[in-house]
Design a protein around this motif. Structure first.
Motif, PDB file in Angstrom:
ATOM      1  N   ALA A  13      40.402  34.939   4.364  1.00 25.57           N
ATOM      2  CA  ALA A  13      41.786  34.605   4.652  1.00 25.57           C
ATOM      3  C   ALA A  13      41.807  33.551   5.797  1.00 25.57           C
ATOM      4  N   TRP A  14      40.994  33.687   6.757  1.00 29.19           N
ATOM      5  CA  TRP A  14      40.946  32.420   7.664  1.00 29.19           C
ATOM      6  C   TRP A  14      40.474  31.214   7.145  1.00 29.19           C
ATOM      7  N   PHE A  15      39.468  31.315   6.012  1.00 26.46           N
ATOM      8  CA  PHE A  15      39.007  30.068   5.537  1.00 26.46           C
ATOM      9  C   PHE A  15      40.084  29.361   4.753  1.00 26.46           C
ATOM     10  N   ALA A  16      40.847  30.233   4.077  1.00 25.47           N
ATOM     11  CA  ALA A  16      41.987  29.821   3.186  1.00 25.47           C
ATOM     12  C   ALA A  16      42.940  28.898   3.978  1.00 25.47           C
ATOM     13  N   THR A  17      43.138  29.078   5.496  1.00 25.43           N
ATOM     14  CA  THR A  17      44.092  28.389   6.166  1.00 25.43           C
ATOM     15  C   THR A  17      43.824  26.931   6.404  1.00 25.43           C
ATOM     16  N   ILE A  18      42.249  26.799   6.392  1.00 27.50           N
ATOM     17  CA  ILE A  18      42.172  25.374   6.282  1.00 27.50           C
ATOM     18  C   ILE A  18      42.655  24.437   5.232  1.00 27.50           C
TER      19      ILE A  18
ATOM     20  N   VAL B 298      39.778  29.471  -7.801  1.00 23.86           N
ATOM     21  CA  VAL B 298      38.401  29.536  -7.974  1.00 23.86           C
ATOM     22  C   VAL B 298      37.688  29.684  -6.704  1.00 23.86           C
ATOM     23  N   ILE B 299      37.969  28.828  -5.731  1.00 23.12           N
ATOM     24  CA  ILE B 299      37.287  28.669  -4.226  1.00 23.12           C
ATOM     25  C   ILE B 299      37.884  30.019  -3.661  1.00 23.12           C
TER      26      ILE B 299
END
Length: 210
Positions: A67-72, A52-53
């Protein structure tokens, strides 16, 4: 291009297998019996929350930022495992690291009251783990009549009802899940929303960038 997408999918699949399987074992080893089932079953809920996020961030950001946000969410567990999560006492006892196991149990049970005045809950649990480990070693190594050591076959555990019944149920459920089209629905959910009656609701969202 397609090759980088395939490489990313392969790496993500390996990472998910390496990351989730030990987590289930770790929870089973450190959690209290009344909390064990709830904690283990929470994993699919957290995975769905992550999807969902991802879709929300994909609607608000371009795909590179998403994609970069998901690496967090990949880096944060690494930090927590290194500096917050203690090693499993069961694992430490099985390797003979009794002092480290005692430290882990003290950390895990630091907020629990003492069952009596003579011994803490961590000490009681440590004594139980040592006794169970000794019994496990004795069961694993059986002595034959001629004096040679004979290892108990691990495959014999699958012949027991506690082995083959859960395995059969899980394999059947995952087989049905994989072939029911769940991942097709996930991969093409943006397309489904674009052509469905909810298109007006998502007007202005960057659905085409995901």
């Amino acid at each position: 291009d397609i090759y980088w997408i395939l490489a990313g999918r392969i790496l993500m699949g390996i990472a998910c297998a390496i990351g989730t399987s030990p987590a289930y074992v770790y929870i089973a080893e450190i959690a209290r019996p009344e909390l064990r089932g709830s904690l283990i079953s929470s994993a699919p809920t957290i995975a769905s929350l992550g999807m969902v996020i991802a879709y929300i961030s994909g609607a608000l950001l371009d795909w590179r930022s998403t994609a970069w946000f998901a690496t967090i969410f990949a880096i944060l567990p690494i930090i927590l495992v290194q500096f917050v999560v203690v090693e499993s006492p069961v694992y430490l006892v099985s390797k003979g690291h009794i002092e480290q196991a005692a430290m882990s149990l003290t950390y895990l049970y630091k907020k629990y009251p003492k069952p009596d005045q003579s011994e803490s809950l961590a000490d009681l649990h440590l004594r139980t783990l040592i006794r169970e480990n000794e019994k496990r070693i004795a069961d694993k190594m059986k002595i034959s009549k001629d004096g040679r050591e004979m290892k108990q076959s691990k495959w014999a555990e699958f012949k027991k009802p506690t082995g083959y019944k859960p395995l059969t149920i899980l394999v059947s459920l995952f087989f049905i899940q994989q072939f029911s089209g769940i991942y097709i629905t996930l991969f093409y959910s943006v397309t489904f929303l674009q052509v469905s009656k909810f298109k007006k609701f998502f007007k202005g969202w960057k659905l085409d960038t995901f």
